[in-house]
Scaffold this motif. Sequence first.
Motif, mmCIF file in Angstrom:
data_model
loop_
_atom_site.group_PDB
_atom_site.id
_atom_site.type_symbol
_atom_site.label_atom_id
_atom_site.label_comp_id
_atom_site.label_asym_id
_atom_site.label_seq_id
_atom_site.Cartn_x
_atom_site.Cartn_y
_atom_site.Cartn_z
ATOM 1 N N THR A 85 0.830 -1.207 0.000
ATOM 2 C CA THR A 85 0.000 0.000 0.000
ATOM 3 C C THR A 85 0.860 1.250 0.000
ATOM 4 O O THR A 85 0.530 2.236 -0.687
ATOM 5 N N VAL A 121 -6.506 9.500 3.493
ATOM 6 C CA VAL A 121 -7.579 8.706 2.886
ATOM 7 C C VAL A 121 -7.061 7.310 2.586
ATOM 8 O O VAL A 121 -7.742 6.310 2.830
ATOM 9 N N ARG A 122 -5.841 7.233 2.081
ATOM 10 C CA ARG A 122 -5.264 5.929 1.765
ATOM 11 C C ARG A 122 -5.035 5.093 3.023
ATOM 12 O O ARG A 122 -5.153 3.877 2.989
ATOM 13 N N PHE A 124 -6.966 5.206 5.635
ATOM 14 C CA PHE A 124 -8.313 4.706 5.932
ATOM 15 C C PHE A 124 -8.617 3.471 5.087
ATOM 16 O O PHE A 124 -9.082 2.449 5.604
ATOM 17 N N THR A 125 -8.325 3.533 3.779
ATOM 18 C CA THR A 125 -8.614 2.378 2.927
ATOM 19 C C THR A 125 -7.647 1.227 3.223
ATOM 20 O O THR A 125 -8.002 0.069 3.043
ATOM 21 N N MET A 128 -9.210 -0.468 6.109
ATOM 22 C CA MET A 128 -10.346 -1.223 5.608
ATOM 23 C C MET A 128 -9.880 -2.541 4.988
ATOM 24 O O MET A 128 -10.430 -3.614 5.268
ATOM 25 N N THR A 129 -8.830 -2.481 4.143
ATOM 26 C CA THR A 129 -8.318 -3.693 3.507
ATOM 27 C C THR A 129 -7.695 -4.643 4.531
ATOM 28 O O THR A 129 -7.847 -5.864 4.428
ATOM 29 N N GLY A 150 -10.668 -5.696 -1.514
ATOM 30 C CA GLY A 150 -10.198 -4.458 -0.883
ATOM 31 C C GLY A 150 -9.754 -3.427 -1.906
ATOM 32 O O GLY A 150 -10.012 -2.232 -1.758
ATOM 33 N N LEU A 153 -12.847 -1.690 -3.630
ATOM 34 C CA LEU A 153 -13.430 -0.697 -2.719
ATOM 35 C C LEU A 153 -12.500 0.507 -2.545
ATOM 36 O O LEU A 153 -12.954 1.657 -2.488
ATOM 37 N N THR A 154 -11.203 0.252 -2.497
ATOM 38 C CA THR A 154 -10.218 1.317 -2.341
ATOM 39 C C THR A 154 -10.247 2.283 -3.523
ATOM 40 O O THR A 154 -10.235 3.497 -3.337
ATOM 41 N N LEU A 157 -13.466 4.508 -3.291
ATOM 42 C CA LEU A 157 -13.401 5.490 -2.198
ATOM 43 C C LEU A 157 -12.322 6.543 -2.437
ATOM 44 O O LEU A 157 -12.523 7.727 -2.165
ATOM 45 N N ASN A 158 -11.171 6.119 -2.953
ATOM 46 C CA ASN A 158 -10.093 7.074 -3.205
ATOM 47 C C ASN A 158 -10.488 8.116 -4.242
ATOM 48 O O ASN A 158 -10.136 9.283 -4.117
#
Length: 187
Positions: A85, A121-122, A124-125, A128-129, A150, A153-154, A157-158
Motif C-alpha cells: 500500500t 484517505v489511503r 483509511f482504505t 479497511m483492507t 479491498g 473498494l479502495t 473510495l479514493n
Amino acid sequence: MERHHINKQYIAEKSHLVRWIIKLRFFLLRHFKNKKIQTLIWGLISYEMILYMAFGAGTAIIDFATFAGLQMAGMYPLVANIISTICAIVFAYITNRIWVFRSKVKGVKNVLLEFLAFSEVRVFTLVMTEFILLIDHYTLRMPKTAKFIGLVLTVILNYVFSKLFIFSDKKNKKNKRRKQNNESEKA
C-alpha cells in the motif's frame, strides 16, 4: 441540450484521446434523453475519469504485484499489505497530482500538506483492507481474493475523496482567498 454544445476549436486543440472521449460522450448524449442518464454520462466519460481509471489500474497492479511478491517470499499478508500500500500511495499521488487532477498547489509545505491529506484517505482504505484480510484469515483463507475485494473498494473510495476533498477546485479557491486575506492584513 445547450450544456452539451460541442466547441470544435476546443476539440481540435486536444489530443486524439480527448477527441475520442468527447465524441463518444456526445454520441451517447444524443441517444439518451433522460437527464439523469445524461448527467451520469457527462461525469463518467471524461478525460479525468479515463486517466483516473488508467492510473488506478496501474496503482492496483503495483499494489497487488508487490503484495503477491512479498507473500510468495513468505511475508505475513497483513505486513505485505502495508508495504504494498505504501508503494501504491506514492505512485498514485504522483500520477493523480500531475495528470489526473492537475493540482495547482505550489510550494514544498503545500505539496506536503496535500500529500498528507491524500495519504490520510489511503490509510483509511488501508485499514479497511487490513480488516478484510483479517476476516479472510479467520474464515475463507483466500488472501489474494480478499486483497482484490479491498482494491476495488479502495479505488472507488479514493476517487470520491480525491475529487471532493483533496484535489478539489473549491478547496484551492478557498486557500487562495485565505492567502490573499492574510497578505492584505499584513499590508
